[in-house]
Design a protein around this motif. Structure first.
Motif, PDB file in Angstrom:
ATOM      1  N   ARG A 185       6.110  -9.655   6.722  1.00 54.75           N
ATOM      2  CA  ARG A 185       4.919  -9.236   6.330  1.00 54.75           C
ATOM      3  C   ARG A 185       4.737  -8.089   7.016  1.00 54.75           C
ATOM      4  O   ARG A 185       4.868  -8.074   8.424  1.00 54.75           O
ATOM      5  CB  ARG A 185       3.786 -10.343   6.347  1.00 54.75           C
ATOM      6  N   LEU A 186       4.013  -7.176   6.600  1.00 52.21           N
ATOM      7  CA  LEU A 186       3.421  -6.010   6.904  1.00 52.21           C
ATOM      8  C   LEU A 186       2.165  -5.686   6.934  1.00 52.21           C
ATOM      9  O   LEU A 186       1.704  -6.284   5.715  1.00 52.21           O
ATOM     10  CB  LEU A 186       4.195  -4.721   6.586  1.00 52.21           C
ATOM     11  N   GLU A 187       1.167  -5.059   7.583  1.00 48.40           N
ATOM     12  CA  GLU A 187      -0.011  -4.629   7.154  1.00 48.40           C
ATOM     13  C   GLU A 187      -0.360  -3.042   7.498  1.00 48.40           C
ATOM     14  O   GLU A 187       0.006  -2.354   8.424  1.00 48.40           O
ATOM     15  CB  GLU A 187      -0.905  -5.432   8.154  1.00 48.40           C
ATOM     16  N   VAL A 188      -1.041  -2.664   6.270  1.00 45.82           N
ATOM     17  CA  VAL A 188      -1.440  -1.388   6.318  1.00 45.82           C
ATOM     18  C   VAL A 188      -2.843  -1.345   6.053  1.00 45.82           C
ATOM     19  O   VAL A 188      -3.268  -1.800   4.848  1.00 45.82           O
ATOM     20  CB  VAL A 188      -0.748  -0.305   5.322  1.00 45.82           C
ATOM     21  N   ILE A 189      -3.761  -0.681   6.885  1.00 48.49           N
ATOM     22  CA  ILE A 189      -5.221  -0.499   6.814  1.00 48.49           C
ATOM     23  C   ILE A 189      -5.307   1.002   6.881  1.00 48.49           C
ATOM     24  O   ILE A 189      -5.023   1.417   7.763  1.00 48.49           O
ATOM     25  CB  ILE A 189      -6.101  -1.210   7.785  1.00 48.49           C
ATOM     26  N   GLN A 190      -5.812   1.424   5.544  1.00 48.69           N
ATOM     27  CA  GLN A 190      -6.244   2.946   5.568  1.00 48.69           C
ATOM     28  C   GLN A 190      -7.155   3.228   6.225  1.00 48.69           C
ATOM     29  O   GLN A 190      -8.110   2.457   6.521  1.00 48.69           O
ATOM     30  CB  GLN A 190      -5.979   3.108   3.948  1.00 48.69           C
ATOM     31  N   ALA A 191      -7.422   4.666   6.426  1.00 47.71           N
ATOM     32  CA  ALA A 191      -8.561   5.002   7.062  1.00 47.71           C
ATOM     33  C   ALA A 191      -9.578   5.106   6.211  1.00 47.71           C
ATOM     34  O   ALA A 191     -10.940   4.935   6.946  1.00 47.71           O
ATOM     35  CB  ALA A 191      -8.471   6.663   7.259  1.00 47.71           C
ATOM     36  N   ASN A 192      -9.574   4.847   4.813  1.00 47.04           N
ATOM     37  CA  ASN A 192     -10.808   4.535   4.208  1.00 47.04           C
ATOM     38  C   ASN A 192     -11.156   3.106   3.861  1.00 47.04           C
ATOM     39  O   ASN A 192     -12.262   2.974   3.093  1.00 47.04           O
ATOM     40  CB  ASN A 192     -10.431   5.268   2.561  1.00 47.04           C
ATOM     41  N   GLY A 193     -10.440   2.303   4.467  1.00 49.70           N
ATOM     42  CA  GLY A 193     -10.818   0.895   4.399  1.00 49.70           C
ATOM     43  C   GLY A 193      -9.966   0.088   3.547  1.00 49.70           C
ATOM     44  O   GLY A 193      -9.922  -1.156   3.385  1.00 49.70           O
ATOM     45  N   ASP A 194      -9.275   0.738   2.601  1.00 53.55           N
ATOM     46  CA  ASP A 194      -8.350   0.100   1.531  1.00 53.55           C
ATOM     47  C   ASP A 194      -7.144  -0.647   2.413  1.00 53.55           C
ATOM     48  O   ASP A 194      -6.880  -0.127   3.403  1.00 53.55           O
ATOM     49  CB  ASP A 194      -7.729   1.011   0.763  1.00 53.55           C
ATOM     50  N   HIS A 195      -6.941  -1.750   1.874  1.00 55.43           N
ATOM     51  CA  HIS A 195      -5.620  -2.326   2.630  1.00 55.43           C
ATOM     52  C   HIS A 195      -4.826  -3.094   1.657  1.00 55.43           C
ATOM     53  O   HIS A 195      -5.409  -3.722   0.610  1.00 55.43           O
ATOM     54  CB  HIS A 195      -5.735  -3.131   3.968  1.00 55.43           C
ATOM     55  N   GLN A 196      -3.428  -3.288   1.793  1.00 55.14           N
ATOM     56  CA  GLN A 196      -2.685  -4.060   0.972  1.00 55.14           C
ATOM     57  C   GLN A 196      -1.919  -5.242   1.725  1.00 55.14           C
ATOM     58  O   GLN A 196      -1.654  -5.136   2.999  1.00 55.14           O
ATOM     59  CB  GLN A 196      -1.517  -3.179   0.397  1.00 55.14           C
ATOM     60  N   THR A 197      -1.655  -6.249   1.089  1.00 54.68           N
ATOM     61  CA  THR A 197      -1.361  -7.449   1.490  1.00 54.68           C
ATOM     62  C   THR A 197      -0.154  -7.923   0.895  1.00 54.68           C
ATOM     63  O   THR A 197      -0.281  -8.219  -0.491  1.00 54.68           O
ATOM     64  CB  THR A 197      -2.400  -8.782   1.292  1.00 54.68           C
ATOM     65  N   MET A 198       1.199  -8.223   1.513  1.00 55.13           N
ATOM     66  CA  MET A 198       2.408  -8.415   0.774  1.00 55.13           C
ATOM     67  C   MET A 198       2.998  -9.494   1.349  1.00 55.13           C
ATOM     68  O   MET A 198       3.099  -9.479   2.679  1.00 55.13           O
ATOM     69  CB  MET A 198       3.267  -7.079   0.732  1.00 55.13           C
ATOM     70  N   THR A 199       3.264 -10.649   0.824  1.00 58.73           N
ATOM     71  CA  THR A 199       4.411 -11.611   1.496  1.00 58.73           C
ATOM     72  C   THR A 199       5.667 -11.432   0.913  1.00 58.73           C
ATOM     73  O   THR A 199       6.029 -11.097  -0.195  1.00 58.73           O
ATOM     74  CB  THR A 199       3.729 -13.044   1.031  1.00 58.73           C
ATOM     75  N   ILE A 200       6.706 -11.275   1.744  1.00 59.28           N
ATOM     76  CA  ILE A 200       8.009 -11.075   1.561  1.00 59.28           C
ATOM     77  C   ILE A 200       8.663 -12.451   1.382  1.00 59.28           C
ATOM     78  O   ILE A 200       8.676 -13.100   2.536  1.00 59.28           O
ATOM     79  CB  ILE A 200       8.838 -10.106   2.494  1.00 59.28           C
ATOM     80  N   LEU A 201       9.309 -12.534   0.293  1.00 56.38           N
ATOM     81  CA  LEU A 201      10.117 -13.723   0.246  1.00 56.38           C
ATOM     82  C   LEU A 201      11.640 -13.810   0.111  1.00 56.38           C
ATOM     83  O   LEU A 201      11.875 -12.395  -0.095  1.00 56.38           O
ATOM     84  CB  LEU A 201       9.614 -14.690  -1.047  1.00 56.38           C
ATOM     85  N   PRO A 202      12.317 -14.580   0.677  1.00 61.08           N
ATOM     86  CA  PRO A 202      13.844 -14.376   0.630  1.00 61.08           C
ATOM     87  C   PRO A 202      14.535 -14.330  -0.742  1.00 61.08           C
ATOM     88  O   PRO A 202      13.854 -14.545  -1.771  1.00 61.08           O
ATOM     89  CB  PRO A 202      14.417 -15.916   1.087  1.00 61.08           C
TER      90      PRO A 202
END
Length: 202
Positions: A185-202
């Motif tokens: 998993r990775l996290e990106v929180i943008q400067a404007n407050g948006d963020h994305q949530t991804m779960t990576i599966l095998p």
């Protein structure tokens, strides 16, 4: 909105560096120890894997929307610089970074292609996405201060905070979590407050 702005927004929203709902919150740069050698060892281990094929589930939280957006599909990595995200649900969308070329296609529309070397902001996004997978520690250190928790052979989290104002203009924080040589998993929180949530599966 220009085609470049749309494509850069899509890089965040579609390749969305992953912020999963962790059982324990990812450490902040203030609480996670800064250990360049351990961070580099983790990234070197990740970068030693030349090819990856995974599925993903992503949740996007945008400040302009009251409900999150969910999507799923497949991810493909081929060293040294090919990264593909194919969104299958809720609608087809292709996003590919190959070398310095970024290409996006939605449904049956004509693909949009841009040269990242001609736009520093687009290059930042491409580098942020690929550097962890390629184990390019020098490239990440160019953009970020890196804090680390965990061990390289077990569970670990790398927390990246912008090292320059140029990076800070787009991003607030990137967090990368994984096990051994796999990014889960990775996290990106943008400067404007948006963020994305991804779960990576095998």
């Amino acid at each position: 909105m220009t085609s470049l702005t749309r494509l850069m927004a899509t890089l965040f929203c579609c390749f969305g560096l992953l912020l999963p709902r962790l059982s324990q919150a990812a450490p902040s740069p203030d609480s996670a120890p800064v250990s360049p050698e351990r961070a580099d060892a983790i990234l070197t281990r990740v970068g030693a894997v030349p090819a990856r094929d995974n599925t993903f589930h992503e949740v996007r939280n945008l400040v302009t929307l009251t409900r999150p957006l969910e999507s799923s599909g497949t991810l493909k990595w081929r060293a040294p610089d090919y990264l593909e995200k194919l969104t299958l649900s809720p609608r087809r969308e292709d996003l590919v970074i190959r070398g310095s070329t970024v290409t996006m296609m939605r449904g049956t529309a004509q693909p949009q292609t841009l040269d990242a070397t001609r736009n520093p902001a687009l290059q930042l996004l491409a580098d942020t996405l690929r550097a962890p997978l390629s184990g390019d520690t020098a490239l990440l250190h160019r953009y970020y201060h890196i804090a680390v928790s965990g061990t390289e052979g077990g569970l670990w989290t790398l927390t990246l905070s912008p090292a320059t104002n140029d990076v800070r203009h787009f991003l607030k924080q990137v967090a990368i979590a994984g096990t051994n040589n796999a990014i889960t998993r990775l996290e990106v929180i943008q400067a404007n407050g948006d963020h994305q949530t991804m779960t990576i599966l095998p």
